[in-house]
Design an enzyme around this catalytic site. Sequence first.
Site, PDB file in Angstrom:
ATOM      1  N   GLY A  14       0.806  -1.224   0.000  1.00 28.93           N
ATOM      2  CA  GLY A  14       0.000   0.000   0.000  1.00 28.93           C
ATOM      3  C   GLY A  14       0.832   1.264   0.000  1.00 28.93           C
ATOM      4  O   GLY A  14       0.320   2.348   0.334  1.00 28.93           O
ATOM      5  N   LYS A  37       9.182   8.389  -7.636  1.00 32.51           N
ATOM      6  CA  LYS A  37       9.242   6.930  -7.726  1.00 32.51           C
ATOM      7  C   LYS A  37      10.446   6.624  -8.614  1.00 32.51           C
ATOM      8  O   LYS A  37      10.313   6.393  -9.812  1.00 32.51           O
ATOM      9  CB  LYS A  37       7.947   6.393  -8.338  1.00 32.51           C
ATOM     10  CG  LYS A  37       7.897   4.873  -8.495  1.00 32.51           C
ATOM     11  CD  LYS A  37       7.527   4.175  -7.224  1.00 32.51           C
ATOM     12  CE  LYS A  37       7.311   2.683  -7.462  1.00 32.51           C
ATOM     13  NZ  LYS A  37       7.002   1.953  -6.217  1.00 32.51           N
ATOM     14  N   GLU A 116       9.336   7.261  -2.936  1.00 31.08           N
ATOM     15  CA  GLU A 116       8.780   5.922  -2.721  1.00 31.08           C
ATOM     16  C   GLU A 116       9.708   4.856  -3.280  1.00 31.08           C
ATOM     17  O   GLU A 116      10.124   4.919  -4.441  1.00 31.08           O
ATOM     18  CB  GLU A 116       7.406   5.802  -3.387  1.00 31.08           C
ATOM     19  CG  GLU A 116       6.742   4.457  -3.122  1.00 31.08           C
ATOM     20  CD  GLU A 116       5.488   4.236  -3.946  1.00 31.08           C
ATOM     21  OE1 GLU A 116       5.205   3.073  -4.285  1.00 31.08           O
ATOM     22  OE2 GLU A 116       4.802   5.225  -4.249  1.00 31.08           O
ATOM     23  N   PRO A 209      -8.011   2.056   5.688  1.00 35.18           N
ATOM     24  CA  PRO A 209      -8.807   0.857   5.394  1.00 35.18           C
ATOM     25  C   PRO A 209      -8.639   0.440   3.938  1.00 35.18           C
ATOM     26  O   PRO A 209      -8.036   1.165   3.132  1.00 35.18           O
ATOM     27  CB  PRO A 209     -10.237   1.311   5.683  1.00 35.18           C
ATOM     28  CG  PRO A 209     -10.222   2.772   5.391  1.00 35.18           C
ATOM     29  CD  PRO A 209      -8.863   3.263   5.829  1.00 35.18           C
ATOM     30  N   ARG A 210      -9.171  -0.698   3.610  1.00 34.18           N
ATOM     31  CA  ARG A 210      -9.127  -1.147   2.217  1.00 34.18           C
ATOM     32  C   ARG A 210     -10.061  -0.264   1.393  1.00 34.18           C
ATOM     33  O   ARG A 210     -11.269  -0.211   1.650  1.00 34.18           O
ATOM     34  CB  ARG A 210      -9.539  -2.609   2.112  1.00 34.18           C
ATOM     35  CG  ARG A 210      -9.355  -3.199   0.715  1.00 34.18           C
ATOM     36  CD  ARG A 210      -9.590  -4.685   0.708  1.00 34.18           C
ATOM     37  NE  ARG A 210      -9.424  -5.254  -0.619  1.00 34.18           N
ATOM     38  CZ  ARG A 210      -8.260  -5.610  -1.147  1.00 34.18           C
ATOM     39  NH1 ARG A 210      -7.137  -5.438  -0.446  1.00 34.18           N
ATOM     40  NH2 ARG A 210      -8.187  -6.124  -2.356  1.00 34.18           N
ATOM     41  N   LEU A 211      -9.496   0.442   0.414  1.00 30.70           N
ATOM     42  CA  LEU A 211     -10.264   1.355  -0.412  1.00 30.70           C
ATOM     43  C   LEU A 211     -10.375   0.798  -1.828  1.00 30.70           C
ATOM     44  O   LEU A 211      -9.468   0.129  -2.311  1.00 30.70           O
ATOM     45  CB  LEU A 211      -9.591   2.735  -0.455  1.00 30.70           C
ATOM     46  CG  LEU A 211      -9.383   3.425   0.897  1.00 30.70           C
ATOM     47  CD1 LEU A 211      -8.560   4.689   0.722  1.00 30.70           C
ATOM     48  CD2 LEU A 211     -10.727   3.743   1.546  1.00 30.70           C
TER      49      LEU A 211
END
Length: 235
Positions: A14, A37, A116, A209-211
């Site tokens: 995540g 990135k 990241e 939370p899981r989105l």
Amino acid sequence: MAAYFVTGTDTDAGKTLVTAGLLALARRHGLTTLGLKPVASGCETTPEGLRNADALALQAQSYPSVSYALVNPHAFAPAIAPHLAARQAGETVTLDALASRVREGLSRHCDLALVEGAGGWRVPLNDDEDLAELAIRLQLPVILVVGLRLGCISHARLTADAIAASGLRFAGWVGSLLEPAFAAERATHDDNLATLARTLDAPCLGIVPRLTGSDPNGMATAASAYLELPHDNRS
């Protein structure tokens, strides 16, 4: 400027959702932002060249706007470990070259910059160097994204120990729910989070939370509601 390296307990923990969410939160506070990135595999071919969905999500949350090449200087098509993807492309990514490109981005002096990583803490860059060495070379404090699933406590503690051994500051951690079953039993879920909070020597910056959704900007905005900025960026 405050800059951080964002790593994860594993691949698909995540990291991008949390990184984009933190950038979206900073923008809501009126801060300038930059998401980098440096190395990405699993890129798609477009008329503009190889593009990575995670890098595009970070580019979208960078303000003022920046070029894709600045965000993701090393893009590879195969969805495999970066050093293997680079090898297939006939390239070698070196720590010196990567650090130089990241310094170029950080020279923009925005309020919050997030770099990241790829996969977990010790993902190889080549046969002799890994991404953890990039954070060490640049002396960036580290934010750890903990993928909340079975086994995450050990993974998180091992990664935290490795960050500490590197001499870098462990600036905070974020829990990212990956498996709905992990949160199904509320008492066990809360006990797992309490164990992480007790054993990780850094502040918790949020539990995401899981989105679900297909719009990266919408996902970043949704995630930002569950996050706090690192201490250096709180007003």
